[in-house]
Each structure stands twice: as C-alpha cells, then as structure tokens.
Design a protein around this motif. Structure first.
Motif, PDB file in Angstrom:
ATOM      1  N   ALA A  64       0.826  -1.207   0.000  1.00 24.68           N
ATOM      2  CA  ALA A  64       0.000   0.000   0.000  1.00 24.68           C
ATOM      3  C   ALA A  64       0.859   1.256   0.000  1.00 24.68           C
ATOM      4  O   ALA A  64       0.535   2.249  -0.671  1.00 24.68           O
ATOM      5  CB  ALA A  64      -0.934   0.000   1.204  1.00 24.68           C
ATOM      6  N   LEU A  65       1.966   1.236   0.730  1.00 26.01           N
ATOM      7  CA  LEU A  65       2.849   2.396   0.793  1.00 26.01           C
ATOM      8  C   LEU A  65       3.450   2.704  -0.579  1.00 26.01           C
ATOM      9  O   LEU A  65       3.606   3.879  -0.956  1.00 26.01           O
ATOM     10  CB  LEU A  65       3.960   2.156   1.817  1.00 26.01           C
ATOM     11  CG  LEU A  65       4.931   3.314   2.053  1.00 26.01           C
ATOM     12  CD1 LEU A  65       4.190   4.563   2.546  1.00 26.01           C
ATOM     13  CD2 LEU A  65       6.017   2.911   3.047  1.00 26.01           C
ATOM     14  N   ILE A  66       3.749   1.663  -1.327  1.00 26.48           N
ATOM     15  CA  ILE A  66       4.264   1.864  -2.682  1.00 26.48           C
ATOM     16  C   ILE A  66       3.187   2.498  -3.571  1.00 26.48           C
ATOM     17  O   ILE A  66       3.449   3.422  -4.345  1.00 26.48           O
ATOM     18  CB  ILE A  66       4.767   0.535  -3.277  1.00 26.48           C
ATOM     19  CG1 ILE A  66       6.052   0.109  -2.557  1.00 26.48           C
ATOM     20  CG2 ILE A  66       4.999   0.665  -4.776  1.00 26.48           C
ATOM     21  CD1 ILE A  66       6.565  -1.261  -2.960  1.00 26.48           C
ATOM     22  N   GLY A  67       1.963   2.022  -3.450  1.00 23.66           N
ATOM     23  CA  GLY A  67       0.862   2.613  -4.212  1.00 23.66           C
ATOM     24  C   GLY A  67       0.638   4.060  -3.838  1.00 23.66           C
ATOM     25  O   GLY A  67       0.381   4.916  -4.703  1.00 23.66           O
ATOM     26  N   PHE A  68       0.725   4.359  -2.553  1.00 25.62           N
ATOM     27  CA  PHE A  68       0.594   5.727  -2.066  1.00 25.62           C
ATOM     28  C   PHE A  68       1.689   6.609  -2.663  1.00 25.62           C
ATOM     29  O   PHE A  68       1.439   7.739  -3.116  1.00 25.62           O
ATOM     30  CB  PHE A  68       0.672   5.733  -0.545  1.00 25.62           C
ATOM     31  CG  PHE A  68       0.805   7.098   0.075  1.00 25.62           C
ATOM     32  CD1 PHE A  68      -0.253   7.987   0.087  1.00 25.62           C
ATOM     33  CD2 PHE A  68       2.007   7.490   0.665  1.00 25.62           C
ATOM     34  CE1 PHE A  68      -0.128   9.248   0.664  1.00 25.62           C
ATOM     35  CE2 PHE A  68       2.144   8.736   1.238  1.00 25.62           C
ATOM     36  CZ  PHE A  68       1.078   9.622   1.245  1.00 25.62           C
ATOM     37  N   THR A  69       2.913   6.088  -2.684  1.00 25.25           N
ATOM     38  CA  THR A  69       4.054   6.825  -3.223  1.00 25.25           C
ATOM     39  C   THR A  69       3.838   7.197  -4.683  1.00 25.25           C
ATOM     40  O   THR A  69       4.037   8.343  -5.093  1.00 25.25           O
ATOM     41  CB  THR A  69       5.339   5.983  -3.088  1.00 25.25           C
ATOM     42  OG1 THR A  69       5.601   5.727  -1.696  1.00 25.25           O
ATOM     43  CG2 THR A  69       6.534   6.682  -3.712  1.00 25.25           C
ATOM     44  N   LYS A  70       3.423   6.217  -5.468  1.00 23.84           N
ATOM     45  CA  LYS A  70       3.231   6.452  -6.903  1.00 23.84           C
ATOM     46  C   LYS A  70       2.112   7.459  -7.157  1.00 23.84           C
ATOM     47  O   LYS A  70       2.220   8.335  -8.037  1.00 23.84           O
ATOM     48  CB  LYS A  70       2.930   5.124  -7.599  1.00 23.84           C
ATOM     49  CG  LYS A  70       4.121   4.170  -7.656  1.00 23.84           C
ATOM     50  CD  LYS A  70       3.740   2.871  -8.337  1.00 23.84           C
ATOM     51  CE  LYS A  70       4.935   1.945  -8.446  1.00 23.84           C
ATOM     52  NZ  LYS A  70       5.981   2.482  -9.356  1.00 23.84           N
ATOM     53  N   THR A  71       1.043   7.359  -6.411  1.00 18.92           N
ATOM     54  CA  THR A  71      -0.085   8.265  -6.607  1.00 18.92           C
ATOM     55  C   THR A  71       0.264   9.681  -6.175  1.00 18.92           C
ATOM     56  O   THR A  71      -0.055  10.658  -6.870  1.00 18.92           O
ATOM     57  CB  THR A  71      -1.314   7.762  -5.835  1.00 18.92           C
ATOM     58  OG1 THR A  71      -1.608   6.427  -6.236  1.00 18.92           O
ATOM     59  CG2 THR A  71      -2.524   8.641  -6.109  1.00 18.92           C
ATOM     60  N   LEU A  72       0.920   9.802  -5.020  1.00 23.94           N
ATOM     61  CA  LEU A  72       1.291  11.133  -4.547  1.00 23.94           C
ATOM     62  C   LEU A  72       2.255  11.812  -5.515  1.00 23.94           C
ATOM     63  O   LEU A  72       2.167  13.021  -5.746  1.00 23.94           O
ATOM     64  CB  LEU A  72       1.911  11.045  -3.152  1.00 23.94           C
ATOM     65  CG  LEU A  72       2.255  12.385  -2.495  1.00 23.94           C
ATOM     66  CD1 LEU A  72       1.012  13.265  -2.365  1.00 23.94           C
ATOM     67  CD2 LEU A  72       2.901  12.155  -1.127  1.00 23.94           C
ATOM     68  N   ALA A  73       3.158  11.035  -6.094  1.00 20.08           N
ATOM     69  CA  ALA A  73       4.103  11.605  -7.062  1.00 20.08           C
ATOM     70  C   ALA A  73       3.371  12.235  -8.241  1.00 20.08           C
ATOM     71  O   ALA A  73       3.798  13.265  -8.775  1.00 20.08           O
ATOM     72  CB  ALA A  73       5.067  10.521  -7.551  1.00 20.08           C
ATOM     73  N   LYS A  74       2.265  11.621  -8.667  1.00 15.27           N
ATOM     74  CA  LYS A  74       1.477  12.175  -9.763  1.00 15.27           C
ATOM     75  C   LYS A  74       0.882  13.536  -9.405  1.00 15.27           C
ATOM     76  O   LYS A  74       0.642  14.382 -10.266  1.00 15.27           O
ATOM     77  CB  LYS A  74       0.351  11.209 -10.141  1.00 15.27           C
ATOM     78  CG  LYS A  74       0.811   9.940 -10.844  1.00 15.27           C
ATOM     79  CD  LYS A  74       1.334  10.239 -12.235  1.00 15.27           C
ATOM     80  CE  LYS A  74       1.630   8.960 -13.005  1.00 15.27           C
ATOM     81  NZ  LYS A  74       2.168   9.266 -14.370  1.00 15.27           N
ATOM     82  N   GLU A  75       0.654  13.755  -8.115  1.00 16.98           N
ATOM     83  CA  GLU A  75       0.056  15.006  -7.666  1.00 16.98           C
ATOM     84  C   GLU A  75       1.077  16.120  -7.473  1.00 16.98           C
ATOM     85  O   GLU A  75       0.726  17.302  -7.542  1.00 16.98           O
ATOM     86  CB  GLU A  75      -0.694  14.795  -6.343  1.00 16.98           C
ATOM     87  CG  GLU A  75      -1.895  13.871  -6.427  1.00 16.98           C
ATOM     88  CD  GLU A  75      -2.655  13.803  -5.116  1.00 16.98           C
ATOM     89  OE1 GLU A  75      -2.234  14.466  -4.137  1.00 16.98           O
ATOM     90  OE2 GLU A  75      -3.675  13.095  -5.066  1.00 16.98           O
ATOM     91  N   THR A  76       2.334  15.761  -7.215  1.00 15.15           N
ATOM     92  CA  THR A  76       3.290  16.769  -6.742  1.00 15.15           C
ATOM     93  C   THR A  76       4.490  17.032  -7.640  1.00 15.15           C
ATOM     94  O   THR A  76       5.111  18.084  -7.522  1.00 15.15           O
ATOM     95  CB  THR A  76       3.825  16.372  -5.360  1.00 15.15           C
ATOM     96  OG1 THR A  76       4.581  15.150  -5.467  1.00 15.15           O
ATOM     97  CG2 THR A  76       2.697  16.175  -4.358  1.00 15.15           C
TER      98      THR A  76
END
Length: 254
Positions: A158-170
């Motif tokens: 889940a942390l990896i998924g969070f990382t990838k998604t947040l990167a798309k935002e920032t």
C-alpha cells in the motif's frame, strides 16, 4: 545549499544511517522517535551540535506527526526533505486465520497512515516553495509476499501505491516522491520484529534471508540504504519521482 531533513524513526537502524549520510553532506537533520533515551543516545553518537536535533514523535498519532513538521519549520524556516522511515511488524508470525480483528488496522496506522500524515503536513510547506523531496521507506515485502508477515507485506504494498499516486500530484510542482525497498537489512528491527515472526510461522529465517539477498549473498548494511536515500534527496534528482528502488542484491527485479 544545505538541506533541512526530517527522518521519522531516526534514532536507530536505517533512519540513523540516513541522518549520518545527510550530516556528511553538511545538511541539518531532525530525527524523531518514541524514546527520549534513544534520541539522546543517537544525538550523542551523531555529535553534530546544532545540525542535529531530536523531536519525540509517535507516528501513530496524527497530532504528534503534525507537530513534528511544524516544530521543524518553526525552528529552521523550511523543510526540504522528508524521510518516512518509521514502521514495523504487527503480525507476530501468525497466519491470517489467527490474527486479531484490528491487526491490519494497526499495521496500516503504523506503516501507511503515518506516512500519509507526515506527507500532508510537509507538503503544506513544500508546495508553496515549489521544492521538496519525499522518500518513503517501503520494503521488498511491498513487492512480494513473505510468510508470517501478511500485515507488514500488505501495508508496504500500500505504501508503494501511495508513493506512486502522490508523485502524480506533486512532481509537476517541484516535489518528488519515491520509495526505497530494502531487502533484509542488518538492523535491530529485523532481528526483533521480522526474524521471530517468520520463525514462529514455521519458516527458517536464515534460508529465507539467503534467498532474499539475491546474488549478493549477505544481508544489507543500513549505510547502503542511506546512500540511495541521500541520492534521491538531492536537487539533481528532480526527474526521479514515483519510482521504487530495490536494495536486495538483485533478488527483486521489478
């Protein structure tokens, strides 16, 4: 320019190695943890004077996480780097059929929610400046399954998924977000929280460790992980975001 870096779970193991790496570059570090005694010991070992500070923080409490970031910004006027290193094993070697009903909730709070809270607090300061580096400490357990660590492995995925998604935002706003995935590393946490649960689940820790270190043939040194974190935290890595970097001797190649 020297960086201001916050490292959760920074009083020992990989977190402390990251602090040493940043200090070697002339940066200032804020390390956090739950034990004031361990914090004092870590600061004494770092011997960096005003360039190192310990702030107590239980990352399972969102208020304390927010205060960690705000206190850092109050003192140093900014935060350049956030290393979400705090985490741990909740499973205690039991299969899913024997886990408490709240086991996964506690694992998510420790390994995922804590990073969510820290990133949210840090981004409130990074995004207006148009600059920041966030590194989340995942694990190869976030890419494969490891017996006896179902909660840990699930939350690291889940942390990896969070990382990838947040990167798309920032990333387009100057803040990179990446994850580091160490294999079995020579830390007290591995000995205390991974070895015992794996063996309790009926598996040989030594044999598993040998497989999970790939062609390297040995467990990972915390300094090797810190070297990658330091690189990802540099201004020159603006084009690296949303990625995961394995540190496991080539065992995991995706």
């Amino acid at each position: 320019m020297a960086k201001i870096a916050v490292i959760t779970g920074g009083t020992a193991g990989i977190g402390l190695a990251c602090a040493e790496a940043f200090l070697a570059d002339g940066d200032t570090v804020v390390i956090s943890g739950r034990s004031a005694e361990r914090g004092s010991k870590a600061l004494a070992g770092l011997d960096a004077g005003a360039r190192a500070r310990y702030i107590p923080c239980d990352v399972t409490d969102p208020a304390q996480v927010r205060e960690l970031i705000e206190e850092t910004v109050t003192e140093y006027r900014r935060i350049d780097v956030l290393v979400n290193n705090a985490g741990g094993v909740i499973d205690q070697g039991r299969p899913l059929s024997e886990l408490d009903e709240d086991n996964l909730d506690r694992a998510f709070t420790l390994n995922v929610n804590s990073a969510f809270w820290a990133c949210r607090a840090a981004l409130r300061h990074m995004l207006p400046r148009g600059y920041g580096r966030i590194i989340n400490m995942a694990s190869i357990a976030g890419k494969i399954g490891i017996p006896g660590l179902i909660g840990y492995s699930t939350t690291k995925h889940a942390l990896i998924g969070f990382t990838k998604t947040l990167a798309k935002e920032t990333t387009t706003r100057g803040v990179t977000v990446n994850a580091v995935c160490p294999g079995i590393t020579d830390t007290e946490l591995v000995e205390r929280e991974a070895k015992a649960p794996i063996e309790a689940a009926g598996f040989d820790f030594g044999q598993l460790a040998a497989r999970l270190t790939g062609d390297l043939g040995r467990i990972i040194d915390p300094a090797e992980v810190a070297a990658i974190v330091r690189t990802l935290a540099s201004p020159q890595c603006a084009a690296i975001s949303g990625t995961t970097i394995n540190i496991d001797g080539g065992y995991t190649q995706f």
